[in-house]
Design a protein around this motif. Structure first.
Motif, PDB file in Angstrom:
ATOM      1  N   PRO A 173       0.818  -1.218   0.000  1.00 61.53           N
ATOM      2  CA  PRO A 173       0.000   0.000   0.000  1.00 61.53           C
ATOM      3  C   PRO A 173       0.847   1.261   0.000  1.00 61.53           C
ATOM      4  CG  PRO A 173      -0.059  -1.064   2.166  1.00 61.53           C
ATOM      5  CD  PRO A 173       0.735  -1.960   1.267  1.00 61.53           C
ATOM      6  N   GLY A 174       0.308   2.316  -0.595  1.00 65.13           N
ATOM      7  CA  GLY A 174       0.978   3.625  -0.592  1.00 65.13           C
ATOM      8  C   GLY A 174       0.033   4.639   0.041  1.00 65.13           C
ATOM      9  N   ASP A 175       0.428   5.929  -0.028  1.00 67.72           N
ATOM     10  CA  ASP A 175      -0.436   6.983   0.516  1.00 67.72           C
ATOM     11  C   ASP A 175      -1.301   7.503  -0.636  1.00 67.72           C
ATOM     12  OD1 ASP A 175      -1.596   9.050   1.856  1.00 67.72           O
ATOM     13  OD2 ASP A 175       0.185  10.334   1.871  1.00 67.72           O
ATOM     14  N   ASP A 176      -2.277   6.702  -1.069  1.00 67.90           N
ATOM     15  CA  ASP A 176      -3.103   7.089  -2.213  1.00 67.90           C
ATOM     16  C   ASP A 176      -4.512   6.521  -2.070  1.00 67.90           C
ATOM     17  OD1 ASP A 176      -3.183   4.354  -3.509  1.00 67.90           O
ATOM     18  OD2 ASP A 176      -1.020   4.685  -3.434  1.00 67.90           O
ATOM     19  N   LEU A 177      -5.405   7.012  -2.925  1.00 65.00           N
ATOM     20  CA  LEU A 177      -6.820   6.662  -2.852  1.00 65.00           C
ATOM     21  C   LEU A 177      -7.075   5.160  -3.015  1.00 65.00           C
ATOM     22  CD1 LEU A 177      -9.598   8.750  -4.474  1.00 65.00           C
ATOM     23  CD2 LEU A 177      -9.595   6.343  -4.899  1.00 65.00           C
ATOM     24  N   LEU A 178      -6.436   4.545  -4.007  1.00 59.49           N
ATOM     25  CA  LEU A 178      -6.678   3.105  -4.230  1.00 59.49           C
ATOM     26  C   LEU A 178      -6.217   2.282  -3.022  1.00 59.49           C
ATOM     27  CD1 LEU A 178      -5.846   2.364  -7.977  1.00 59.49           C
ATOM     28  CD2 LEU A 178      -8.088   2.522  -6.891  1.00 59.49           C
ATOM     29  N   SER A 179      -5.039   2.612  -2.473  1.00 60.29           N
ATOM     30  CA  SER A 179      -4.528   1.860  -1.321  1.00 60.29           C
ATOM     31  C   SER A 179      -5.487   1.974  -0.144  1.00 60.29           C
ATOM     32  CB  SER A 179      -3.171   2.392  -0.875  1.00 60.29           C
ATOM     33  OG  SER A 179      -2.236   2.182  -1.888  1.00 60.29           O
ATOM     34  N   ARG A 192     -16.337  -4.838  -3.331  1.00 59.04           N
ATOM     35  CA  ARG A 192     -15.680  -5.877  -4.137  1.00 59.04           C
ATOM     36  C   ARG A 192     -14.620  -5.241  -5.027  1.00 59.04           C
ATOM     37  NH1 ARG A 192     -20.926  -7.096  -5.565  1.00 59.04           N
ATOM     38  NH2 ARG A 192     -20.331  -6.568  -7.689  1.00 59.04           N
ATOM     39  N   GLU A 193     -13.640  -6.057  -5.453  1.00 49.47           N
ATOM     40  CA  GLU A 193     -12.563  -5.536  -6.298  1.00 49.47           C
ATOM     41  C   GLU A 193     -13.100  -5.013  -7.633  1.00 49.47           C
ATOM     42  OE1 GLU A 193      -9.021  -7.897  -7.236  1.00 49.47           O
ATOM     43  OE2 GLU A 193      -8.564  -7.790  -5.086  1.00 49.47           O
ATOM     44  N   ASP A 194     -14.103  -5.727  -8.201  1.00 50.18           N
ATOM     45  CA  ASP A 194     -14.639  -5.281  -9.498  1.00 50.18           C
ATOM     46  C   ASP A 194     -15.366  -3.941  -9.343  1.00 50.18           C
ATOM     47  OD1 ASP A 194     -16.533  -7.155  -8.093  1.00 50.18           O
ATOM     48  OD2 ASP A 194     -17.901  -6.399  -9.620  1.00 50.18           O
ATOM     49  N   GLU A 195     -15.979  -3.708  -8.164  1.00 51.82           N
ATOM     50  CA  GLU A 195     -16.650  -2.425  -7.935  1.00 51.82           C
ATOM     51  C   GLU A 195     -15.601  -1.308  -7.861  1.00 51.82           C
ATOM     52  OE1 GLU A 195     -20.650  -3.392  -5.357  1.00 51.82           O
ATOM     53  OE2 GLU A 195     -18.742  -3.591  -4.313  1.00 51.82           O
ATOM     54  N   LEU A 196     -14.507  -1.577  -7.144  1.00 51.72           N
ATOM     55  CA  LEU A 196     -13.446  -0.574  -7.020  1.00 51.72           C
ATOM     56  C   LEU A 196     -12.843  -0.261  -8.394  1.00 51.72           C
ATOM     57  CD1 LEU A 196     -11.608   1.256  -5.424  1.00 51.72           C
ATOM     58  CD2 LEU A 196     -10.185  -0.703  -4.827  1.00 51.72           C
ATOM     59  N   GLN A 201     -12.403   3.695 -12.839  1.00 51.93           N
ATOM     60  CA  GLN A 201     -12.607   4.086 -14.246  1.00 51.93           C
ATOM     61  C   GLN A 201     -13.543   5.287 -14.346  1.00 51.93           C
ATOM     62  OE1 GLN A 201     -13.685   0.237 -15.900  1.00 51.93           O
ATOM     63  NE2 GLN A 201     -11.978   0.405 -17.322  1.00 51.93           N
ATOM     64  N   LEU A 202     -14.580   5.296 -13.487  1.00 52.95           N
ATOM     65  CA  LEU A 202     -15.518   6.427 -13.490  1.00 52.95           C
ATOM     66  C   LEU A 202     -14.776   7.722 -13.153  1.00 52.95           C
ATOM     67  CD1 LEU A 202     -18.327   7.805 -13.444  1.00 52.95           C
ATOM     68  CD2 LEU A 202     -18.600   7.033 -11.097  1.00 52.95           C
ATOM     69  N   LEU A 203     -13.902   7.666 -12.141  1.00 53.86           N
ATOM     70  CA  LEU A 203     -13.154   8.870 -11.745  1.00 53.86           C
ATOM     71  C   LEU A 203     -12.296   9.369 -12.897  1.00 53.86           C
ATOM     72  CD1 LEU A 203     -12.025   7.986  -8.128  1.00 53.86           C
ATOM     73  CD2 LEU A 203     -13.882   9.470  -8.852  1.00 53.86           C
ATOM     74  N   LEU A 204     -11.722   8.409 -13.578  1.00 51.58           N
ATOM     75  CA  LEU A 204     -10.850   8.730 -14.687  1.00 51.58           C
ATOM     76  C   LEU A 204     -11.605   9.433 -15.816  1.00 51.58           C
ATOM     77  CD1 LEU A 204      -7.967   7.673 -15.015  1.00 51.58           C
ATOM     78  CD2 LEU A 204      -8.898   6.020 -16.596  1.00 51.58           C
ATOM     79  N   VAL A 205     -12.734   8.866 -16.177  1.00 51.94           N
ATOM     80  CA  VAL A 205     -13.479   9.387 -17.326  1.00 51.94           C
ATOM     81  C   VAL A 205     -14.230  10.665 -16.952  1.00 51.94           C
ATOM     82  CG1 VAL A 205     -15.318   8.860 -18.966  1.00 51.94           C
ATOM     83  CG2 VAL A 205     -13.614   7.124 -18.406  1.00 51.94           C
TER      84      VAL A 205
END
Ligand code: HEM
Length: 369
Positions: A173-179, A192-196, A201-205
């Motif tokens: 883990p790092g100091d970031d949103l995904l971690s 779930r991992e697929d939800e994350l 992807q939503l944040l990206l687009v």
């Protein structure tokens, strides 16, 4: 409020006044689920994807708020302040690279597009070595000249990268949103991992083309108001209000926000029946003379500028708005400071209008200095 014909058949109510749009977007009786029968579709719908489990922008009720809640703290102003030095560094690096390659330059591809994609990759915790890959594929997704196969391939490549990254964050883990979302939500079994993956992807687009077009169009609007650009150069403290007025004046989400009534709802004296569609026109609400006197005038000192609804309103109001505001403020101030002789080779009036594109924007913005 009136009724209009829709581009793909049927009709919908059109909410055009500031008060109507506000009332509508905060009412829980409307759905954002575009696959429901009768939904007022404004753009051709892609086939429904089974793995789109985290796209909460199209969800309603508890399913929507459950996922949205997991992100609200991440995007709070105090947390965005923490990443401002990174945004600053990204903006400065991108501008200096543009300077080294020109003049002339294309402000869209050399500045406005890379800034949001680099910023979101910092926020998500994409390692620096993957930034180029990340940016190249986001660009292919956003590029109007990409064919469906190219977009599909870029989406696939990004989703593979994000999937690997999510698995990597479990062990390193790092100091970031995904971690943080992996540790606090995925590991305890809340997400779930697929939800994350599809949330990422939503944040990206959602944050890419909107912010990029706002940066490009804002630069163009400011070049047409050199006195504002001068004032901004001398006093960056003016930037927050200038940004609010640009958000109002340009309102890049142009086609309006479609919703489907799930129950009978009265909006501003009009009875909207269950099953009827409604489109909330943000761009018209932001030019409502009852809320914004002389709405056609770009007034960087406008006191009521912050009342705009460029980020929507109510239940689905943009989660990323503190980030978008920070990016815009930093991008415009640095552009003004570092390029005092900047000139555009086009005008706002000449920007080709893409009438049915969800986001109003420009393909390229040739500049010199
Ligand atoms: C100037 C730039 C931006 C504009 C104009 C904008 C505009 C909007 C609008 C109008 C909505 C409401 C959609 C609806 O009600 O159906 C929205 C939602 C959303 N935006 Fe933004 N946005 C911007 C930047 C960003 C950024 C930078 C991010 C994140 C990185 C982001 C993430 C989202 C998300 C996740 C939603 C869905 C919220 C929900 O459904 O609860 N946006 N945005």
């Amino acid at each position: 409020m009136g009724k209009v014909r829709l581009p793909f058949g049927g009709w919908a109510w059109l909410a055009t006044r500031h008060a109507q749009v506000k009332q509508l977007l905060r009412h829980p009786g409307f759905s954002s689920d575009q696959y429901r029968p009768g939904f007022p579709v404004l753009n051709p719908l892609p086939p429904q994807q089974e793995d789109a489990t985290g796209l909460f922008i199209f969800m309603d009720g508890e399913a929507h708020s459950r996922l949205r809640r997991m992100l609200t703290a991440e995007f709070m102003i105090k947390n965005i302040r923490r990443i401002e030095p990174l945004i600053e560094e990204t903006v400065v690096d991108t501008l200096e690279r543009m300077r080294a390659g020109g003049p002339p330059a294309d402000l869209m591809s050399d500045f406005a597009l890379p800034v949001p994609s680099m910023t979101i990759s910092h926020l998500l915790g994409v390692p620096y070595s993957d930034h180029e890959f990340f940016q190249e594929h986001s660009r292919a997704i956003m590029d109007r000249n990409s064919g469906p196969a190219e977009v599909q391939a870029a989406l696939g490549a990004l989703s593979q990268l994000l999937g690997e990254l999510i698995r990597h964050k479990r062990t390193s883990p790092g100091d970031d949103l995904l971690s943080r979302l992996v540790a606090d939500r995925v590991v305890p079994g809340e997400l779930r991992e697929d939800e994350l993956l599809s949330m990422a992807q939503l944040l990206l687009v959602a944050g890419h083309e909107t912010t990029a077009n706002m940066i490009g169009l804002s630069a163009l609007a400011l070049l047409e108001h050199p006195e504002t650009l001068d004032a901004l150069r001398k006093d960056p403290a003016l930037a927050p209000n200038v940004v609010e007025e640009l958000l109002r004046y340009l309102t890049v989400v142009r086609t309006g926000l479609p919703r489907l009534a799930m129950e009978d709802v009265e909006i501003d004296g009009h009875l909207i029946r269950a099953g009827e569609g409604v489109v909330a026109m943000l761009s018209l609400a932001n030019r409502d003379a009852l809320t914004f006197p002389d709405p056609e005038v770009f007034d960087p000192a406008r006191q009521e500028a912050h009342r705009h609804m460029a980020f929507g309103f109510g239940l689905h109001q943009c989660v990323g708005q503190p980030l978008a505001r920070a990016e815009l403020r930093i991008a415009l101030v640095e552009l003004a400071r570092r390029f005092p002789g900047l000139r555009s080779l086009t005008t706002l009036a000449d920007v080709p209008k893409r009438h049915m594109a969800v986001t109003f924007g420009i393909g390229e913005l040739p500049v010199t200095w």
